[in-house]
Motif scaffolding. Sequence first.
Motif, PDB file in Angstrom:
ATOM      1  N   THR A  77      -3.798  -3.767  -2.792  1.00 30.48           N
ATOM      2  CA  THR A  77      -3.694  -4.374  -1.470  1.00 30.48           C
ATOM      3  C   THR A  77      -4.904  -5.248  -1.166  1.00 30.48           C
ATOM      4  OG1 THR A  77      -2.476  -2.413  -0.753  1.00 30.48           O
ATOM      5  CG2 THR A  77      -3.294  -3.864   0.954  1.00 30.48           C
ATOM      6  N   PHE A  85       0.821  -1.211   0.000  1.00 29.41           N
ATOM      7  CA  PHE A  85       0.000   0.000   0.000  1.00 29.41           C
ATOM      8  C   PHE A  85       0.855   1.262   0.000  1.00 29.41           C
ATOM      9  CE2 PHE A  85      -2.315   3.392   2.134  1.00 29.41           C
ATOM     10  CZ  PHE A  85      -3.497   3.418   1.418  1.00 29.41           C
ATOM     11  N   ILE A 134       3.093   1.706  -3.350  1.00 30.05           N
ATOM     12  CA  ILE A 134       2.317   2.120  -4.520  1.00 30.05           C
ATOM     13  C   ILE A 134       1.807   3.540  -4.345  1.00 30.05           C
ATOM     14  CG2 ILE A 134       0.242   1.617  -5.875  1.00 30.05           C
ATOM     15  CD1 ILE A 134       0.657  -1.341  -5.154  1.00 30.05           C
ATOM     16  N   LEU A 135       1.372   3.877  -3.140  1.00 31.47           N
ATOM     17  CA  LEU A 135       0.848   5.220  -2.888  1.00 31.47           C
ATOM     18  C   LEU A 135       1.934   6.279  -3.049  1.00 31.47           C
ATOM     19  CD1 LEU A 135      -1.414   7.113  -1.914  1.00 31.47           C
ATOM     20  CD2 LEU A 135      -0.717   6.585   0.432  1.00 31.47           C
ATOM     21  N   ALA A 195      -3.598   1.966  -4.888  1.00 36.84           N
ATOM     22  CA  ALA A 195      -2.896   1.335  -3.771  1.00 36.84           C
ATOM     23  C   ALA A 195      -3.851   0.463  -2.955  1.00 36.84           C
ATOM     24  CB  ALA A 195      -2.253   2.402  -2.885  1.00 36.84           C
TER      25      ALA A 195
END
Length: 323
Positions: A308, A164, A167-168, A304
Amino acid sequence: MTAFLLALFLQAAPAQPATPAVEPTPTPAAESASPAPQEHPSAEGEGHAAASAAPEGHAPEAAGHAAAEGGEHGESPADIIFHHVLDGPYFVFKSKHLVFLFVVALLVILMAQLALRSYKGGHVPKGLGAAVESLVIFIRDEVAEPNIGHGDGRKFTPLLCSFFFFILVAALFGLIPGTATSTGNISVTLALATVSFLAQQWAGISKNGLVGHFHGLVPPGMPWLLLPIMIPVEILGMFTKPFALTVRLFANMLAGHMVITTLLLLIPLMGQLHWLAGVAMTPISLVLAVFIMLLELLVAFVQAYIFTLLTAIFIGMYAHPAH
Protein backbone atom coordinates in the motif's frame (compact mmCIF):
# COMPACT_ATOMS: atom_id res chain seq x y z
CA MET A 1 6.26 -33.16 -30.44
CA THR A 2 5.26 -36.54 -31.86
CA ALA A 3 8.60 -36.85 -33.64
CA PHE A 4 10.44 -35.91 -30.44
CA LEU A 5 8.60 -38.55 -28.39
CA LEU A 6 9.19 -41.14 -31.09
CA ALA A 7 12.91 -40.35 -31.08
CA LEU A 8 13.06 -40.75 -27.30
CA PHE A 9 11.23 -44.08 -27.54
CA LEU A 10 13.55 -45.37 -30.21
CA GLN A 11 16.56 -44.25 -28.20
CA ALA A 12 15.34 -45.98 -25.04
CA ALA A 13 14.18 -49.16 -26.81
CA PRO A 14 16.51 -52.18 -26.67
CA ALA A 15 18.54 -52.87 -29.75
CA GLN A 16 16.88 -55.31 -32.15
CA PRO A 17 18.78 -58.51 -33.01
CA ALA A 18 20.77 -58.35 -36.17
CA THR A 19 19.50 -60.06 -39.32
CA PRO A 20 20.76 -63.64 -39.36
CA ALA A 21 23.44 -64.27 -41.89
CA VAL A 22 22.64 -66.47 -44.87
CA GLU A 23 23.91 -69.98 -44.31
CA PRO A 24 26.63 -70.97 -46.75
CA THR A 25 25.86 -73.58 -49.35
CA PRO A 26 27.01 -76.94 -48.03
CA THR A 27 29.92 -78.47 -49.86
CA PRO A 28 29.84 -82.10 -51.03
CA ALA A 29 32.16 -83.07 -48.21
CA ALA A 30 29.80 -81.57 -45.71
CA GLU A 31 26.86 -83.33 -47.36
CA SER A 32 28.59 -86.66 -47.03
CA ALA A 33 29.26 -86.07 -43.32
CA SER A 34 26.58 -87.01 -40.90
CA PRO A 35 24.48 -83.91 -39.96
CA ALA A 36 24.80 -82.62 -36.44
CA PRO A 37 21.72 -83.00 -34.26
CA GLN A 38 19.65 -79.77 -34.34
CA GLU A 39 17.33 -80.45 -31.45
CA HIS A 40 19.94 -79.74 -28.71
CA PRO A 41 21.60 -76.34 -28.59
CA SER A 42 25.31 -76.19 -28.02
CA ALA A 43 26.84 -75.30 -24.69
CA GLU A 44 28.21 -72.12 -26.19
CA GLY A 45 24.75 -71.10 -27.32
CA GLU A 46 23.32 -71.81 -23.88
CA GLY A 47 25.99 -69.71 -22.22
CA HIS A 48 25.42 -66.85 -24.64
CA ALA A 49 21.64 -66.99 -24.12
CA ALA A 50 22.06 -67.00 -20.36
CA ALA A 51 24.46 -64.07 -20.53
CA SER A 52 22.10 -62.09 -22.76
CA ALA A 53 19.13 -62.89 -20.52
CA ALA A 54 20.88 -61.78 -17.35
CA PRO A 55 20.54 -57.99 -17.91
CA GLU A 56 16.92 -58.41 -18.88
CA GLY A 57 16.22 -60.33 -15.69
CA HIS A 58 18.04 -57.71 -13.65
CA ALA A 59 15.82 -54.88 -14.94
CA PRO A 60 12.56 -56.18 -13.40
CA GLU A 61 14.44 -56.78 -10.17
CA ALA A 62 15.65 -53.15 -10.13
CA ALA A 63 12.19 -51.91 -11.09
CA GLY A 64 10.62 -53.95 -8.29
CA HIS A 65 13.15 -52.57 -5.82
CA ALA A 66 12.40 -49.01 -6.94
CA ALA A 67 8.66 -49.62 -6.68
CA ALA A 68 9.03 -51.06 -3.19
CA GLU A 69 11.20 -48.12 -2.21
CA GLY A 70 8.66 -45.63 -3.61
CA GLY A 71 5.83 -47.37 -1.81
CA GLU A 72 7.77 -47.31 1.43
CA HIS A 73 8.75 -43.65 1.37
CA GLY A 74 5.80 -42.18 -0.59
CA GLU A 75 6.15 -38.67 -1.95
CA SER A 76 9.46 -36.87 -1.82
CA PRO A 77 9.83 -33.80 0.44
CA ALA A 78 9.90 -31.55 -2.62
CA ASP A 79 6.56 -32.97 -3.82
CA ILE A 80 4.98 -32.33 -0.42
CA ILE A 81 6.32 -28.78 -0.18
CA PHE A 82 5.22 -27.76 -3.66
CA HIS A 83 1.86 -29.46 -3.18
CA HIS A 84 1.14 -27.02 -0.34
CA VAL A 85 2.42 -23.84 -2.00
CA LEU A 86 1.57 -24.27 -5.69
CA ASP A 87 -1.82 -24.04 -7.31
CA GLY A 88 -3.89 -27.15 -7.94
CA PRO A 89 -7.40 -28.61 -7.93
CA TYR A 90 -9.57 -28.08 -4.87
CA PHE A 91 -12.56 -30.46 -4.62
CA VAL A 92 -14.57 -29.81 -7.80
CA PHE A 93 -12.68 -26.62 -8.68
CA LYS A 94 -9.62 -26.50 -10.91
CA SER A 95 -7.74 -23.79 -8.99
CA LYS A 96 -7.61 -23.53 -5.21
CA HIS A 97 -5.99 -20.08 -5.39
CA LEU A 98 -8.90 -18.81 -7.46
CA VAL A 99 -11.37 -20.27 -4.96
CA PHE A 100 -9.75 -18.58 -1.99
CA LEU A 101 -9.34 -15.34 -3.94
CA PHE A 102 -13.12 -15.09 -4.16
CA VAL A 103 -13.49 -16.23 -0.55
CA VAL A 104 -11.11 -13.50 0.65
CA ALA A 105 -12.83 -10.88 -1.51
CA LEU A 106 -16.21 -11.82 0.00
CA LEU A 107 -14.72 -11.68 3.50
CA VAL A 108 -13.37 -8.18 2.88
CA ILE A 109 -16.76 -7.00 1.58
CA LEU A 110 -18.52 -8.60 4.55
CA MET A 111 -16.08 -7.01 6.97
CA ALA A 112 -16.67 -3.58 5.42
CA GLN A 113 -20.44 -3.98 5.60
CA LEU A 114 -20.31 -5.03 9.24
CA ALA A 115 -18.09 -2.05 10.02
CA LEU A 116 -20.54 0.31 8.30
CA ARG A 117 -23.45 -1.09 10.29
CA SER A 118 -21.75 -0.10 13.54
CA TYR A 119 -22.19 3.58 12.57
CA LYS A 120 -25.98 3.37 12.28
CA GLY A 121 -27.94 5.31 14.86
CA GLY A 122 -25.02 7.59 15.64
CA HIS A 123 -23.34 5.03 17.86
CA VAL A 124 -19.60 5.01 18.44
CA PRO A 125 -18.19 1.98 16.59
CA LYS A 126 -16.91 -0.85 18.71
CA GLY A 127 -15.12 -4.11 18.08
CA LEU A 128 -14.70 -4.79 14.37
CA GLY A 129 -15.96 -1.35 13.39
CA ALA A 130 -13.43 0.40 15.61
CA ALA A 131 -10.56 -1.77 14.29
CA VAL A 132 -11.49 -1.10 10.66
CA GLU A 133 -11.91 2.61 11.33
CA SER A 134 -8.48 2.91 12.93
CA LEU A 135 -6.82 1.16 9.98
CA VAL A 136 -8.67 3.31 7.42
CA ILE A 137 -7.70 6.51 9.25
CA PHE A 138 -4.11 5.31 9.45
CA ILE A 139 -3.98 4.64 5.71
CA ARG A 140 -5.58 8.00 4.91
CA ASP A 141 -3.50 10.17 7.28
CA GLU A 142 -0.18 8.31 7.32
CA VAL A 143 0.03 6.74 3.85
CA ALA A 144 -2.20 8.47 1.29
CA GLU A 145 -2.03 12.17 2.10
CA PRO A 146 1.69 12.45 3.00
CA ASN A 147 2.74 10.65 -0.22
CA ILE A 148 0.07 11.73 -2.71
CA GLY A 149 -0.85 15.13 -1.32
CA HIS A 150 -3.64 16.70 0.68
CA GLY A 151 -6.90 16.37 -1.18
CA ASP A 152 -5.50 13.99 -3.79
CA GLY A 153 -4.72 11.43 -1.10
CA ARG A 154 -8.37 11.22 -0.05
CA LYS A 155 -9.40 10.29 -3.59
CA PHE A 156 -7.06 7.31 -3.61
CA THR A 157 -7.77 6.21 -0.04
CA PRO A 158 -10.52 3.71 -1.06
CA LEU A 159 -8.14 2.03 -3.53
CA LEU A 160 -5.31 1.90 -1.01
CA CYS A 161 -7.64 0.47 1.65
CA SER A 162 -8.78 -2.19 -0.81
CA PHE A 163 -5.17 -3.21 -1.40
CA PHE A 164 -4.36 -3.25 2.30
CA PHE A 165 -7.36 -5.24 3.53
CA PHE A 166 -7.31 -7.75 0.66
CA ILE A 167 -3.61 -8.57 1.09
CA LEU A 168 -3.94 -8.69 4.87
CA VAL A 169 -6.99 -10.97 4.94
CA ALA A 170 -5.54 -13.22 2.21
CA ALA A 171 -2.30 -13.70 4.16
CA LEU A 172 -4.07 -14.35 7.47
CA PHE A 173 -6.66 -16.65 5.91
CA GLY A 174 -3.91 -18.69 4.25
CA LEU A 175 -2.48 -19.61 7.67
CA ILE A 176 -5.56 -21.73 8.43
CA PRO A 177 -4.85 -25.44 7.75
CA GLY A 178 -6.57 -26.71 4.63
CA THR A 179 -6.64 -23.31 2.94
CA ALA A 180 -4.29 -21.53 0.53
CA THR A 181 -2.83 -18.04 0.28
CA SER A 182 -4.10 -16.52 -2.96
CA THR A 183 -1.39 -13.85 -2.88
CA GLY A 184 1.14 -16.70 -3.02
CA ASN A 185 0.19 -17.02 -6.70
CA ILE A 186 2.14 -14.71 -8.98
CA SER A 187 -0.91 -14.24 -11.22
CA VAL A 188 -2.82 -12.69 -8.31
CA THR A 189 0.04 -10.39 -7.32
CA LEU A 190 0.49 -9.43 -10.98
CA ALA A 191 -3.19 -8.48 -11.17
CA LEU A 192 -2.86 -6.33 -8.03
CA ALA A 193 0.28 -4.68 -9.42
CA THR A 194 -1.49 -4.05 -12.74
CA VAL A 195 -4.30 -2.20 -10.96
CA SER A 196 -1.66 -0.21 -9.10
CA PHE A 197 0.09 0.60 -12.40
CA LEU A 198 -3.14 1.81 -13.98
CA ALA A 199 -3.84 3.99 -10.95
CA GLN A 200 -0.37 5.52 -11.23
CA GLN A 201 -0.83 6.38 -14.89
CA TRP A 202 -4.35 7.71 -14.33
CA ALA A 203 -3.09 9.93 -11.49
CA GLY A 204 -0.41 11.45 -13.71
CA ILE A 205 -2.62 11.92 -16.77
CA SER A 206 -5.60 13.34 -14.82
CA LYS A 207 -3.35 15.77 -12.94
CA ASN A 208 -0.99 16.93 -15.71
CA GLY A 209 -2.60 15.86 -18.98
CA LEU A 210 -1.34 13.22 -21.39
CA VAL A 211 1.56 15.27 -22.77
CA GLY A 212 2.49 16.71 -19.39
CA HIS A 213 2.42 13.25 -17.84
CA PHE A 214 5.02 11.82 -20.20
CA HIS A 215 6.97 15.08 -20.27
CA GLY A 216 7.27 14.89 -16.50
CA LEU A 217 9.06 11.54 -16.77
CA VAL A 218 12.18 13.37 -17.96
CA PRO A 219 13.91 15.40 -15.23
CA PRO A 220 13.88 19.16 -15.96
CA GLY A 221 17.11 20.68 -17.20
CA MET A 222 18.29 17.43 -18.78
CA PRO A 223 20.77 18.04 -21.66
CA TRP A 224 19.23 17.08 -24.98
CA LEU A 225 22.15 14.78 -25.76
CA LEU A 226 21.08 12.53 -22.90
CA LEU A 227 17.43 12.35 -23.96
CA PRO A 228 17.90 9.27 -26.23
CA ILE A 229 19.24 7.46 -23.18
CA MET A 230 16.97 8.82 -20.45
CA ILE A 231 13.64 8.43 -22.26
CA PRO A 232 13.94 4.61 -22.70
CA VAL A 233 15.24 4.33 -19.14
CA GLU A 234 12.26 6.27 -17.76
CA ILE A 235 9.79 4.25 -19.83
CA LEU A 236 11.40 1.04 -18.57
CA GLY A 237 11.14 2.43 -15.04
CA MET A 238 7.37 2.72 -15.47
CA PHE A 239 7.15 -1.06 -15.77
CA THR A 240 9.78 -1.98 -13.19
CA LYS A 241 7.59 -0.49 -10.44
CA PRO A 242 4.68 -2.94 -10.88
CA PHE A 243 7.20 -5.74 -11.48
CA ALA A 244 8.80 -5.00 -8.10
CA LEU A 245 5.37 -5.00 -6.43
CA THR A 246 4.52 -8.33 -8.06
CA VAL A 247 7.70 -10.19 -7.12
CA ARG A 248 8.02 -8.76 -3.59
CA LEU A 249 4.53 -9.79 -2.48
CA PHE A 250 4.62 -13.16 -4.24
CA ALA A 251 8.05 -14.13 -2.90
CA ASN A 252 7.28 -13.19 0.70
CA MET A 253 3.96 -15.04 0.77
CA LEU A 254 5.45 -18.13 -0.89
CA ALA A 255 8.59 -18.25 1.25
CA GLY A 256 6.77 -18.25 4.59
CA HIS A 257 4.63 -21.27 3.76
CA MET A 258 7.61 -23.15 2.34
CA VAL A 259 9.57 -22.59 5.55
CA ILE A 260 6.70 -23.81 7.75
CA THR A 261 6.15 -26.93 5.62
CA THR A 262 9.88 -27.68 5.55
CA LEU A 263 10.17 -27.43 9.34
CA LEU A 264 7.28 -29.85 9.80
CA LEU A 265 8.83 -32.27 7.28
CA LEU A 266 11.92 -32.55 9.46
CA ILE A 267 10.00 -34.95 11.73
CA PRO A 268 9.38 -37.74 9.15
CA LEU A 269 12.77 -37.14 7.52
CA MET A 270 14.58 -37.69 10.81
CA GLY A 271 12.26 -40.60 11.57
CA GLN A 272 13.56 -42.40 8.49
CA LEU A 273 17.01 -42.43 10.07
CA HIS A 274 15.77 -43.75 13.40
CA TRP A 275 12.52 -43.50 15.28
CA LEU A 276 14.32 -41.94 18.25
CA ALA A 277 15.59 -39.17 15.98
CA GLY A 278 12.03 -38.51 14.82
CA VAL A 279 10.76 -38.34 18.40
CA ALA A 280 13.60 -36.02 19.42
CA MET A 281 12.97 -33.77 16.40
CA THR A 282 9.23 -33.43 17.02
CA PRO A 283 9.28 -30.73 19.76
CA ILE A 284 12.06 -28.80 18.00
CA SER A 285 10.22 -28.81 14.68
CA LEU A 286 6.89 -27.85 16.25
CA VAL A 287 8.42 -24.97 18.22
CA LEU A 288 10.16 -23.60 15.14
CA ALA A 289 7.01 -23.99 13.02
CA VAL A 290 4.91 -22.14 15.62
CA PHE A 291 7.53 -19.39 15.75
CA ILE A 292 7.47 -18.98 11.96
CA MET A 293 3.65 -19.06 12.09
CA LEU A 294 3.64 -16.18 14.55
CA LEU A 295 6.18 -14.40 12.39
CA GLU A 296 3.84 -14.85 9.43
CA LEU A 297 1.21 -12.86 11.33
CA LEU A 298 3.63 -9.94 11.45
CA VAL A 299 4.64 -10.49 7.83
CA ALA A 300 0.97 -10.31 6.77
CA PHE A 301 0.62 -6.79 8.20
CA VAL A 302 4.05 -5.70 6.95
CA GLN A 303 3.49 -6.87 3.37
CA ALA A 304 0.03 -5.31 3.21
CA TYR A 305 1.49 -2.06 4.50
CA ILE A 306 4.50 -2.10 2.14
CA PHE A 307 2.40 -2.79 -0.97
CA THR A 308 0.00 0.00 0.00
CA LEU A 309 2.80 2.42 0.86
CA LEU A 310 4.74 1.82 -2.35
CA THR A 311 1.57 2.22 -4.41
CA ALA A 312 0.91 5.57 -2.70
CA ILE A 313 4.51 6.68 -3.30
CA PHE A 314 4.37 5.74 -6.99
CA ILE A 315 1.03 7.51 -7.45
CA GLY A 316 2.46 10.63 -5.79
CA MET A 317 5.51 10.51 -8.09
CA TYR A 318 3.32 10.61 -11.18
CA ALA A 319 0.79 13.09 -9.78
CA HIS A 320 3.55 15.50 -8.70
CA PRO A 321 6.60 14.85 -10.91
CA ALA A 322 8.28 18.08 -9.80
CA HIS A 323 8.70 16.62 -6.31
